[in-house]
Design an enzyme around this catalytic site. Structure first.
Site, PDB file in Angstrom:
ATOM      1  N   ALA A 102       1.227  -5.861 -12.364  1.00  0.00           N
ATOM      2  CA  ALA A 102       2.063  -7.020 -12.053  1.00  0.00           C
ATOM      3  C   ALA A 102       1.618  -8.278 -12.789  1.00  0.00           C
ATOM      4  O   ALA A 102       2.442  -9.141 -13.101  1.00  0.00           O
ATOM      5  CB  ALA A 102       2.071  -7.267 -10.547  1.00  0.00           C
TER       6      ALA A 102
ATOM      7  N   ASN B  66       1.507 -13.275  -0.697  1.00  0.00           N
ATOM      8  CA  ASN B  66       0.460 -12.273  -0.539  1.00  0.00           C
ATOM      9  C   ASN B  66      -0.643 -12.680   0.423  1.00  0.00           C
ATOM     10  O   ASN B  66      -1.452 -11.846   0.830  1.00  0.00           O
ATOM     11  CB  ASN B  66      -0.157 -11.944  -1.901  1.00  0.00           C
TER      12      ASN B  66
ATOM     13  N   SER C 216       4.317  -3.581  -8.809  1.00  0.00           N
ATOM     14  CA  SER C 216       3.004  -3.013  -9.116  1.00  0.00           C
ATOM     15  C   SER C 216       2.853  -1.642  -8.474  1.00  0.00           C
ATOM     16  O   SER C 216       3.305  -1.422  -7.344  1.00  0.00           O
ATOM     17  CB  SER C 216       1.911  -3.951  -8.596  1.00  0.00           C
ATOM     18  N   GLY C 217       2.173  -0.722  -9.180  1.00  0.00           N
ATOM     19  CA  GLY C 217       1.981   0.629  -8.676  1.00  0.00           C
ATOM     20  C   GLY C 217       0.972   0.733  -7.553  1.00  0.00           C
ATOM     21  O   GLY C 217       1.205   1.419  -6.553  1.00  0.00           O
TER      22      GLY C 217
ATOM     23  N   CYS D 121      -7.440 -11.624  -5.683  1.00  0.00           N
ATOM     24  CA  CYS D 121      -7.581 -12.209  -7.015  1.00  0.00           C
ATOM     25  C   CYS D 121      -8.365 -13.512  -7.003  1.00  0.00           C
ATOM     26  O   CYS D 121      -8.821 -13.991  -8.031  1.00  0.00           O
ATOM     27  CB  CYS D 121      -6.206 -12.438  -7.636  1.00  0.00           C
TER      28      CYS D 121
END
Length: 377
Positions: free
Chosen positions: A70, A150, A200-201, A324
């Site tokens: 992402a 998030n 995103s995976g 992050c």
């Protein structure tokens, strides 16, 4: 027994994703650009994953570009749009609570001469579509808003904002960071009115290292990498077939159960709130309409990092905010009105459908033990 409650940071890969990855490592390991059978088998894996993800988003397969994740998808969306449409229109409008991969990209674009306008929540902690529309003008090339925050699960009014922007300024490109919403809350690309969507995976039980960008047909992007002609020439480089296949397998597994999982996780969140409500010195930031997958709490008087590591020793895993940010405040919670005490003691609990009642009970017990064991700040 482990109690994993940090699913907004990453999810445990599902069995289907692991099987797909291993299959491609051991069997379909060819380069998709090769013209022989091994290359064609690898290309079939990529095409199949593209079809699966397109079906889940409600778009055409050719509108899906695979990336490394992402962060790259967000960079490509923002920088690609700015390079393509920003020669004369130098304004970008964005929410003030975006992920670091958006914020840092915009910081770079500011050095390239772009005017970045951030829209913040009002004093009630909510965003309103008219606040975005009021700052969009004929000099705007892009509006970027995340679907679900998030850090606290707040669902931003993306549909209302993009609809009103497109009605008044149809040439403005709209981008949505959909990472925390994809396969968690129901949405389709057409109803969002988004030209670009990042996903995103590893947030949906796939393997880390793969993501995708939905690029609406007719919307053009300048590449930010240069090389071959893969992914329509927008994202060059040999495709990571094992990771792409794992992404497709995870989406194929999760998509049919989206509504059931939403209901299940919603119930989990309600039960946890009921368990925690009676605890002293604990505040629950339960935002109306937020994603059920994220809950933010503050154990007042106790530093979040200290509590997090205390729980970790009891095999309870959660976070103090965005992974992050590496524990540092991102400024997002402050933007929503949290004070220094709340931010300093915040804990993010993020669910998946694999969580059970035992995880909730273990967390409640762990928090009580932390209050009795740790020094009050």
């Amino acid at each position: 027994m482990e109690h994993y409650l940090d699913n907004a940071a990453t999810t445990k890969p599902c069995e289907a994703a692991k099987r797909a990855m291993i299959r491609c490592v051991e069997e379909n390991y060819g380069n998709p650009s090769s013209l022989h059978r091994k290359g064609l088998d690898a290309q079939h894996e990529v095409d199949n994953a593209r079809r699966i993800i397109a079906k889940a988003l409600g778009c055409k397969p050719q509108e899906i570009l695979f990336t490394s994740g992402a962060t790259e998808s967000n960079n490509l969306a923002l920088r690609g749009t700015a390079a393509r449409y920003g020669k004369w229109r130098k304004k970008i409008v964005v929410s003030g609570v975006e992920h670091a991969s958006v914020k840092q990209t915009l910081r770079y674009l500011r050095t390239e001469g772009f005017d970045i306008t951030e829209v913040m929540p009002r004093t009630d902690g909510l965003f309103y579509a008219e606040d975005f529309l009021n700052v969009v003008d004929k000099n705007t090339c892009l509006v970027s808003i995340m679907l679900v925050n998030n850090e606290n699960g707040y669902r931003l009014p993306v549909e209302q904002v993009f609809r009103s922007v497109k009605r008044s300024f149809p040439d403005v490109i709209t981008h949505c960071d959909g990472v925390q919403g994809f396969l968690k809350i129901p949405f389709r690309v057409r109803t969002l009115q988004a030209d670009l969507i990042s996903i995103s995976g590893h947030k949906v039980h796939g393997i880390k290292g793969v993501g995708a960008l939905y690029q609406k047909q007719g919307v053009l992007l300048n590449p930010i990498l240069f090389g071959g002609h893969q992914e329509n020439g927008v994202r060059p480089g040999t495709e990571s077939v094992p990771l792409i296949a794992s992404f497709g397998a995870a989406v194929e597994t999760l998509f049919p159960t989206l509504d059931d999982r939403f209901a299940y996780v919603s119930d989990l969140k309600k039960r946890l709130i009921a368990l925690l409500q009676s605890m002293r010195e604990l505040e629950i930031q339960d935002i109306p309409g937020a994603s059920p997958y994220v809950l933010n709490i503050s154990l007042l008087g106790y530093r979040s990092e200290t509590v997090m590591h205390f729980l970790e020793k009891r095999d309870i895993f959660l976070s103090s905010g965005s992974a992050c940010s590496k524990g540092a405040s991102s400024g997002v919670l402050e933007a929503f009105g949290a004070n220094d005490v709340q931010v300093d003691s915040t804990l993010r609990i993020s669910f998946s459908s694999e969580n059970q009642e035992e995880d909730l009970l273990a967390l409640r017990q762990g928090l009580e033990e932390a209050q009795h064991t740790l020094l009050h700040k």
